[in-house]
Design an enzyme around this catalytic site. Structure first.
Site, PDB file in Angstrom:
ATOM      1  N   LYS A 193      11.441  -3.106  10.482  1.00 16.62           N
ATOM      2  CA  LYS A 193      10.883  -1.956  11.161  1.00 16.62           C
ATOM      3  C   LYS A 193       9.391  -2.148  11.023  1.00 16.62           C
ATOM      4  O   LYS A 193       8.753  -1.923   9.929  1.00 16.62           O
ATOM      5  CB  LYS A 193      11.249  -0.621  10.440  1.00 16.62           C
ATOM      6  CG  LYS A 193      11.192   0.548  11.049  1.00 16.62           C
ATOM      7  CD  LYS A 193      10.197   1.034  11.731  1.00 16.62           C
ATOM      8  CE  LYS A 193       9.243   1.719  10.951  1.00 16.62           C
ATOM      9  NZ  LYS A 193       7.822   1.953  11.504  1.00 16.62           N
ATOM     10  N   GLY A 246       3.491  -0.967   2.084  1.00 18.68           N
ATOM     11  CA  GLY A 246       2.819   0.342   2.771  1.00 18.68           C
ATOM     12  C   GLY A 246       2.122   1.066   1.851  1.00 18.68           C
ATOM     13  O   GLY A 246       1.934   0.704   0.469  1.00 18.68           O
ATOM     14  N   SER A 247       2.238   2.167   1.930  1.00 13.44           N
ATOM     15  CA  SER A 247       1.210   3.057   0.855  1.00 13.44           C
ATOM     16  C   SER A 247       2.293   3.628  -0.147  1.00 13.44           C
ATOM     17  O   SER A 247       3.522   3.696  -0.136  1.00 13.44           O
ATOM     18  CB  SER A 247       0.693   4.602   1.644  1.00 13.44           C
ATOM     19  OG  SER A 247       2.012   5.017   2.183  1.00 13.44           O
ATOM     20  N   GLU A 269       5.744  -2.693  -2.343  1.00 13.75           N
ATOM     21  CA  GLU A 269       4.475  -3.395  -2.595  1.00 13.75           C
ATOM     22  C   GLU A 269       3.584  -2.491  -1.843  1.00 13.75           C
ATOM     23  O   GLU A 269       3.359  -2.119  -0.784  1.00 13.75           O
ATOM     24  CB  GLU A 269       4.131  -4.648  -1.509  1.00 13.75           C
ATOM     25  CG  GLU A 269       5.331  -5.673  -1.748  1.00 13.75           C
ATOM     26  CD  GLU A 269       4.773  -6.788  -3.033  1.00 13.75           C
ATOM     27  OE1 GLU A 269       3.699  -6.434  -3.263  1.00 13.75           O
ATOM     28  OE2 GLU A 269       5.679  -7.299  -3.271  1.00 13.75           O
ATOM     29  N   CYS A 304      -4.667  -4.589   1.250  1.00  8.64           N
ATOM     30  CA  CYS A 304      -4.532  -3.782  -0.243  1.00  8.64           C
ATOM     31  C   CYS A 304      -5.102  -4.359  -1.198  1.00  8.64           C
ATOM     32  O   CYS A 304      -5.120  -3.582  -2.393  1.00  8.64           O
ATOM     33  CB  CYS A 304      -2.699  -4.044  -0.161  1.00  8.64           C
ATOM     34  SG  CYS A 304      -2.523  -5.737  -0.101  1.00  8.64           S
ATOM     35  N   GLU A 403      -7.546   5.361  -2.657  1.00  5.40           N
ATOM     36  CA  GLU A 403      -7.457   3.978  -1.950  1.00  5.40           C
ATOM     37  C   GLU A 403      -8.112   4.504  -0.539  1.00  5.40           C
ATOM     38  O   GLU A 403      -7.393   5.415   0.244  1.00  5.40           O
ATOM     39  CB  GLU A 403      -6.025   3.549  -1.628  1.00  5.40           C
ATOM     40  CG  GLU A 403      -6.167   2.268  -0.774  1.00  5.40           C
ATOM     41  CD  GLU A 403      -4.684   1.827  -0.625  1.00  5.40           C
ATOM     42  OE1 GLU A 403      -3.856   2.532  -0.177  1.00  5.40           O
ATOM     43  OE2 GLU A 403      -4.645   0.416  -0.563  1.00  5.40           O
TER      44      GLU A 403
END
Ligand code: NAD
Length: 500
Positions: A193, A246-247, A269, A304, A403
Site C-alpha cells: 500500500k 510512517g508516522s 518504523e 525520519c 517532528e
C-alpha cells in the site's frame, strides 16, 4: 545517498514531458481499475500540475487482494520454492530496476518533489538492498536443538504468510524495497500500500515485477488512502503481518487494528526528533557544521532520521551556528529536475502549511531565527521552503519536541556531557542520534547512554546495508536492512521427533 546525474536539467525536463504513467492497481497479476471507479490526483508539488489520476482502492480491493495473496501463499509456488530459485528471481528483478533506474527516480521526483540527484541515490540504494537481501536468502540455516539422544529437535524458520507493507512518501521506492525485499525473499506473499502522495514508482515497480517469474498474487499493489484501503488491510483476519513505515500516530492505530482483529504482527518504523550532539572537542568545525546542516536539510528535511535537534556545547555554539548557516546558504531549494538543486519542493500543501506553522510558532515562542543569506532570494513558484535555523531554543518549545518533517533546525546549547545526554534523551522518540567528538572514551560512553536505535559517531546516517535500521520508544519496534530483517519476516517452528 545522492548521485550526481550526467543528464542535464533540460534533458530531465524533456524526459518528464514524455513520461506515461501506470495508474491502475496491480491485483493478481493484472492491472485493474477500482470496483468503485474512483481515482485520486497525483500532483507535482513543484508545479501544481496534475500528473495522473490514480486508481483509488478500498475495502473491496483489499479483500480480493488478500484472498489472492493467501491462495498464492498456500499454493507453495513461491513460499515453498527453493531459496536459490527465489534468489535468482529477485536478482532478475534488481537487474530490471537497474535498467530503469533513471525513469524510477524521475517518477519519485515528479510525484513528491525531491531533487533528481537524491532520487537517483534512493534508487541505487533500493537496488543494493534488493541484491543484498536476495544474495543472503540461500545462506541461512536452521538449528538442531541440544536434546537428549531420544529426540531430534529441529528449529526451522518459515514465512509468515500474507504480509502487508504500508509505506510513506518521503523515499517512495527505497522504503518500498526495504520492506518488500526481505518479505518476498523469505517466501511471503506481499500486498504493498503505497502512500497516496507517491504511488507512481510503486506501480511502475509492479510492471517490472510482472516481467519476472514472481507468481501471480505473490506481489500486489493497492494505491489508495490509508483510512480506507490501508485500514481494511490492517483489520483483515487473513493478513499475518503489517510492515509499516510512517508516522507514530498511524503506527499506534495499526497496533490497535491488530488487537481488534487477529493479533497480526506489526513491525513499525515511525517518526523521529533526532538529537545531533556537537562537543567542544569536535574535529574541524566548518566540516562538522556542513555535515550537521546536510543532516537536517537533505530531502527538504522530510527524513525520519533528520538531525532536527542540534545540541552544541555553549563554548562553540556561536561560531558553530555561523558556520552552519554559511553552509546552508548553498542548500537552497530549487527545481527538483535541476541536478544542481540541493533541496526540492515540499510534498504537498498540507505538509507545507504544517512546516510554515512551526516556523511561525518557533518565533512566537521566543526562539531566535538566524539569517541565512541565499545567493538569490527568489524561490521558484510552488511549495518551496528555505533552510531555517532557530537558535536559543529551549526544551519546552514545540520546535524542540515535535517532528516537523521539514527544513527547520532547532539549536540548543549545553555545558557538559550529562546535560547533553539528558537533553538528547528528553524525547518521546528514539530513532537516530549523532555525536561529534575526538575523544574515543567520550563517544563510546555517550553512545551507550543514548536512547536511540542508531547512533552515528562523527558522521550522520551511515548508509550501509549491513546495519539494522529502526528505532526505540515511540519511533517503533521494527528493523529494516541487514540480515535481521529476514528473521522479522519469518516465524520459528520447533519440530520434535521422538527417537525410539
Ligand atoms: P503517515 O503515517 O501519514 O502515512 C504512512 C502510510 O500509512 C501511508 O501509506 C498512509 O496512506 C498510511 N495510512 C495512513 N492512515 C492509515 C490508517 N488509518 N490505516 C492504515 N494505513 C494508514 O506518514 P507519512 O506522512 O506518509 O510519512 C511521514 C512519517 O513517516 C514521518 O513521521 C516519518 O518520520 C516517518 N518515517 C519513518 C521512517 C523510519 O524508518 N522510521 C522512514 C520514513 C518515514
Amino acid at each position: 545517498m545522492s548521485v550526481t546525474p550526467s543528464v542535464t536539467h533540460a534533458q530531465w525536463q524533456q524526459r518528464a514531458s514524455q513520461l506515461s504513467f501506470e495508474t491502475r492497481a496491480y491485483l493478481n497479476g493484472e492491472f485493474v481499475p477500482a470496483a468503485s471507479g474512483e481515482t485520486f490526483a497525483s500532483i507535482n508539488p513543484a508545479t501544481g500540475n496534475t500528473l495522473a489520476n490514480i486508481v483509488c482502492c478500498g475495502a473491496v480491493e483489499a479483500e480480493t487482494a488478500v484472498a489472492h495473496a493467501r491462495a498464492a501463499f498456500e499454493s507453495g509456488d513461491w513460499s515453498r520454492l527453493a531459496p536459490a530459485a527465489r534468489k535468482r528471481t529477485l536478482l532478475a528483478l534488481a537487474d530490471l530496476i537497474a535498467e530503469h533506474q533513471q525513469e524510477l527516480a524521475l517518477l519519485d521526483t515528479l510525484d513528491m518533489g525531491k531533487p533528481i540527484g537524491s532520487a537517483l541515490g534512493d534508487v541505487a540504494s533500493a537496488i543494493e538492498c534488493l541484491r543484498y537481501t536476495a544474495e543472503s536468502l540461500d545462506k541461512l540455516y536452521g538449528q538442531v536443538a541440544p536434546t537428549g539422544d531420544d529426540a531430534l529437535g529441529l528449529i526451522v524458520r518459515e514465512p509468515l504468510g500474507v504480509v502487508v507493507s504500508i509505506v510513506p512518501w518521503n523515499f517512495p521506492l527505497m522504503m518500498t524495497i526495504w520492506k518488500i525485499a526481505p518479505a518476498l525473499a523469505t517466501g511471503n506473499s506481499v500486498i504493498l500500500k503505497p502512500s497516496e502522495k507517491s504511488s507512481l514508482s510503486a506501480l511502475r515497480l509492479a510492471q517490472l515485477v510482472a516481467e519476472t517469474a514472481i507468481p501471480k498474487g505473490v506481489f500486489q499493489v493497492l494505491p489508495g488512502f490509508g483510512a480506507d484501503v490501508g485500514k481494511a488491510l490492517a483489520l483483515s483476519m487473513q493478513v499475518d503481518a503489517i510492515a509499516f513505515t510512517g508516522s507514530t500516530q498511524v503506527g499506534k492505530l495499526l497496533t490497535q487494528y491488530a488487537g481488534q482483529s487477529n493479533l497480526k504482527r506489526t513491525f513499525l518504523e515511525c517518526g523521529g526528533k533526532n538529537p545531533n550532539i556537537v562537543f567542544e572537542d569536535c574535529a574541524d568545525l566548518p566540516s562538522v557544521a556542513h555535515q550537521a546542516a546536510a543532516a537536517i536539510f537533505h530531502n527538504q528535511g522530510e527524513v525520519c532520521i533528520a538531525g532536527s535537534r542540534l545540541l552544541v556545547h555553549n563554548r562553540i555554539r556561536e561560531p558553530f551556528v555561523r558556520a552552519l548557516c554559511e553552509a546552508a546558504k548553498n542548500m537552497q531549494p530549487g527545481d527538483p529536475l535541476d541536478p544542481q538543486s540541493f533541496m526540492g519542493a515540499i510534498v504537498d500543501q498540507e505538509q507545507y502549511d504544517k512546516i510554515a506553522g512551526y516556523i511561525e510558532l518557533g518565533a512566537q515562542q521566543g526562539a531566535h531565527r538566524e539569517t541565512i543569506e541565499a545567493q538569490s532570494s527568489d524561490l521558484p513558484d510552488g511549495l518551496f521552503i528555505p533552510p531555517t535555523v532557530f537558535n536559543d531554543v529551549t526544551p519546552d518549545m514545540a520546535i524542540a519536541t515535535e517532528e516537523i518533517f521539514g527544513p527547520v533546525l532547532a539549536v540548543m546549547g549545553f555545558d557538559d556531557e550529562e546535560e547533553a545526554i539528558a537533553l538528547a534523551n528528553d524525547s518521546d522518540y528514539g530513532l537516530a542520534a549523532g555525536l561529534w567528538s575526538q575523544d574515543v572514551n567520550r563517544v563510546i560512553r555517550v553512545a551507550r547512554r543514548l536512547q536511540s536505535g542508531q547512533v552515528y559517531i562523527n558522521n550522520w546516517a551511515g548508509p550501509d546495508m549491513t546495519m539494522p535500521f529502526g528505532g526505540v520508544k515511540q519511533s517503533g519496534n521494527g528493523r529494516d536492512k541487514s540480515l535481521q530483517t529476514l528473521g522479522e519476516y519469518t516465524e520459528t517452528k520447533s519440530i520434535w521427533l521422538a527417537i525410539h
